[in-house]
Design an enzyme around this catalytic site. Structure first.
Site, PDB file in Angstrom:
ATOM      1  N   SER A  15       0.841  -1.196   0.000  1.00 40.97           N
ATOM      2  CA  SER A  15       0.000   0.000   0.000  1.00 40.97           C
ATOM      3  C   SER A  15       0.878   1.248   0.000  1.00 40.97           C
ATOM      4  O   SER A  15       2.089   1.174   0.223  1.00 40.97           O
ATOM      5  CB  SER A  15      -0.927   0.023   1.229  1.00 40.97           C
ATOM      6  OG  SER A  15      -0.166   0.090   2.424  1.00 40.97           O
ATOM      7  N   LEU A  17       3.122   4.552  -0.367  1.00 42.69           N
ATOM      8  CA  LEU A  17       4.342   4.883  -1.103  1.00 42.69           C
ATOM      9  C   LEU A  17       5.105   3.622  -1.498  1.00 42.69           C
ATOM     10  O   LEU A  17       5.741   3.576  -2.551  1.00 42.69           O
ATOM     11  CB  LEU A  17       5.222   5.794  -0.253  1.00 42.69           C
ATOM     12  CG  LEU A  17       4.595   7.120   0.200  1.00 42.69           C
ATOM     13  CD1 LEU A  17       5.610   7.954   0.985  1.00 42.69           C
ATOM     14  CD2 LEU A  17       4.057   7.910  -0.987  1.00 42.69           C
ATOM     15  N   ASP A  59       5.661  -9.130   9.567  1.00 43.82           N
ATOM     16  CA  ASP A  59       5.532  -8.102  10.600  1.00 43.82           C
ATOM     17  C   ASP A  59       6.955  -7.609  10.868  1.00 43.82           C
ATOM     18  O   ASP A  59       7.788  -8.370  11.370  1.00 43.82           O
ATOM     19  CB  ASP A  59       4.915  -8.717  11.855  1.00 43.82           C
ATOM     20  CG  ASP A  59       4.883  -7.753  13.040  1.00 43.82           C
ATOM     21  OD1 ASP A  59       5.386  -6.618  12.922  1.00 43.82           O
ATOM     22  OD2 ASP A  59       4.375  -8.151  14.107  1.00 43.82           O
ATOM     23  N   VAL A  60       7.256  -6.369  10.515  1.00 42.94           N
ATOM     24  CA  VAL A  60       8.642  -5.906  10.598  1.00 42.94           C
ATOM     25  C   VAL A  60       9.147  -5.783  12.032  1.00 42.94           C
ATOM     26  O   VAL A  60      10.335  -5.545  12.254  1.00 42.94           O
ATOM     27  CB  VAL A  60       8.858  -4.562   9.856  1.00 42.94           C
ATOM     28  CG1 VAL A  60       8.616  -4.733   8.357  1.00 42.94           C
ATOM     29  CG2 VAL A  60       7.997  -3.461  10.437  1.00 42.94           C
ATOM     30  N   SER A 154      11.410  11.373   7.046  1.00 40.28           N
ATOM     31  CA  SER A 154      10.242  12.249   6.979  1.00 40.28           C
ATOM     32  C   SER A 154      10.681  13.686   7.220  1.00 40.28           C
ATOM     33  O   SER A 154      11.733  13.934   7.815  1.00 40.28           O
ATOM     34  CB  SER A 154       9.227  11.843   8.059  1.00 40.28           C
ATOM     35  OG  SER A 154       8.250  12.833   8.256  1.00 40.28           O
ATOM     36  N   TYR A 167       7.471   9.775  16.535  1.00 44.76           N
ATOM     37  CA  TYR A 167       7.633   9.702  15.087  1.00 44.76           C
ATOM     38  C   TYR A 167       8.907  10.412  14.633  1.00 44.76           C
ATOM     39  O   TYR A 167       9.693   9.883  13.846  1.00 44.76           O
ATOM     40  CB  TYR A 167       6.406  10.309  14.416  1.00 44.76           C
ATOM     41  CG  TYR A 167       6.384  10.179  12.914  1.00 44.76           C
ATOM     42  CD1 TYR A 167       6.206   8.944  12.313  1.00 44.76           C
ATOM     43  CD2 TYR A 167       6.533  11.300  12.098  1.00 44.76           C
ATOM     44  CE1 TYR A 167       6.176   8.821  10.932  1.00 44.76           C
ATOM     45  CE2 TYR A 167       6.495  11.196  10.721  1.00 44.76           C
ATOM     46  CZ  TYR A 167       6.316   9.950  10.144  1.00 44.76           C
ATOM     47  OH  TYR A 167       6.293   9.832   8.771  1.00 44.76           O
ATOM     48  N   LYS A 171      12.143   8.732  12.767  1.00 46.05           N
ATOM     49  CA  LYS A 171      12.536   9.186  11.431  1.00 46.05           C
ATOM     50  C   LYS A 171      13.842   9.974  11.468  1.00 46.05           C
ATOM     51  O   LYS A 171      14.631   9.948  10.509  1.00 46.05           O
ATOM     52  CB  LYS A 171      11.408  10.024  10.820  1.00 46.05           C
ATOM     53  CG  LYS A 171      10.147   9.223  10.515  1.00 46.05           C
ATOM     54  CD  LYS A 171      10.421   8.066   9.562  1.00 46.05           C
ATOM     55  CE  LYS A 171       9.150   7.375   9.118  1.00 46.05           C
ATOM     56  NZ  LYS A 171       9.405   6.282   8.150  1.00 46.05           N
ATOM     57  N   PHE A 200       2.493  13.767   1.959  1.00 48.45           N
ATOM     58  CA  PHE A 200       2.208  12.935   0.793  1.00 48.45           C
ATOM     59  C   PHE A 200       0.878  12.230   0.978  1.00 48.45           C
ATOM     60  O   PHE A 200       0.467  11.925   2.102  1.00 48.45           O
ATOM     61  CB  PHE A 200       3.295  11.881   0.593  1.00 48.45           C
ATOM     62  CG  PHE A 200       4.394  12.294  -0.339  1.00 48.45           C
ATOM     63  CD1 PHE A 200       4.620  11.612  -1.527  1.00 48.45           C
ATOM     64  CD2 PHE A 200       5.219  13.369  -0.032  1.00 48.45           C
ATOM     65  CE1 PHE A 200       5.622  11.994  -2.394  1.00 48.45           C
ATOM     66  CE2 PHE A 200       6.231  13.751  -0.890  1.00 48.45           C
ATOM     67  CZ  PHE A 200       6.438  13.064  -2.081  1.00 48.45           C
TER      68      PHE A 200
END
Length: 262
Positions: A15, A17, A59-60, A154, A167, A171, A200
């Site tokens: 899904s 990007l 699952d990362v 990001s 977050y 990132k 995005f």
């Protein structure tokens, strides 16, 4: 580095990007291993694009599932003879929240772990497990290149907003590790780059309220629109094909700089 007849591992590729990148690399003759939790979307993509795409349920945050996917990709490469060309860890999440809430309660540590484990730990875990497939490639001429890693940071790594501590931390870490990773892998002929998108269109931003979306669009410079998956995928492809791109984070944001408050 040529895309045609090379294999690329993309986490989060079912899904957003990641999927846009899957489609782009496939359209240029590449083979793509999609690592994602969304089995329904993964099956749809494989059905649509055909035998040069393979899906692995991953699952990362779970090392065993990544190990199984890398082993499966290695076996697939033996069948296709399409050597691994790149690793693109694109799985990511955002879960806003300040460290202390309006009731003077600290944020549950599970919320921090969730974001950091997917965005940072998951990125590093996939890279370290897939690297042996890159490092044993026959180097290309004339530069002796074996492959490339394209990570996702990001704009929050540069100008995070209130509620983005976890977050931005995850990132920002990806941004910070880009150069040392490139230096570590330089003797092997493997490059490392990072893209830092701003606002995005993606599954993550689709969850925003109309009010937040309108506020974000007011601070856009040019173009006056959110980035699209095709914009991101083009940047990935340009990084893959340009051997001089190494050890840097590219802001993909149309000159947008996020204010402290929207």
């Amino acid at each position: 580095m040529h895309i045609k007849d090379r294999t690329f591992i993309i986490s989060g590729g079912a899904s957003g990007l990641g999927l846009a990148t899957v489609r782009d690399l496939h359209s240029h003759g590449g083979y793509v291993a999609i690592l994602d939790l969304n089995t329904e979307n993964g099956a749809k993509v494989v059905s649509e694009l055909g035998p040069r795409v393979k899906f692995f349920e991953v699952d990362v945050t779970s090392t065993p599932t990544i190990e199984a996917a890398v082993a499966g990709t290695a076996a697939w490469i033996k069948e296709t003879n399409a050597a691994l060309g790149g690793i693109i860890p694109a799985a990511g999440v955002g879960m806003p929240g300040k460290l202390i809430d309006r009731h003077n309660e600290p944020i549950p540590i599970e919320r921090l772990d969730f974001v950091i484990n997917i965005n940072l730990r998951g990125t590093l875990d996939l890279i370290r497990l897939a690297l042996p497939l890159l490092s044993t490639n026959t180097p290309t001429r004339p530069d002796g290149e074996r492959g490339v890693i394209v990570m996702v940071s990001s704009s929050a790594a540069f100008d995070g907003q209130p509620g983005q501590v976890a977050y931005a931390a995850s990132k920002g870490a990806v941004r910070s590790l880009t150069l040392p990773l490139a230096r570590d892998l330089a003797p092997l002929g493997i490059r490392a780059m990072t893209i830092a998108p701003s606002y995005f269109e993606s599954n993550m931003t689709a969850q925003m309220s109309d009010k937040v979306r309108a506020s974000l669009e007011r601070v856009l410079e040019f173009p006056k629109r959110p980035g699209k998956g095709d914009d991101f995928a083009l940047m990935v492809r340009q990084i893959i094909e340009n051997v001089m791109m190494n050890g840097e984070t590219i802001r993909l944001d149309g000159a947008t700089r996020m204010p402290s408050k929207l």
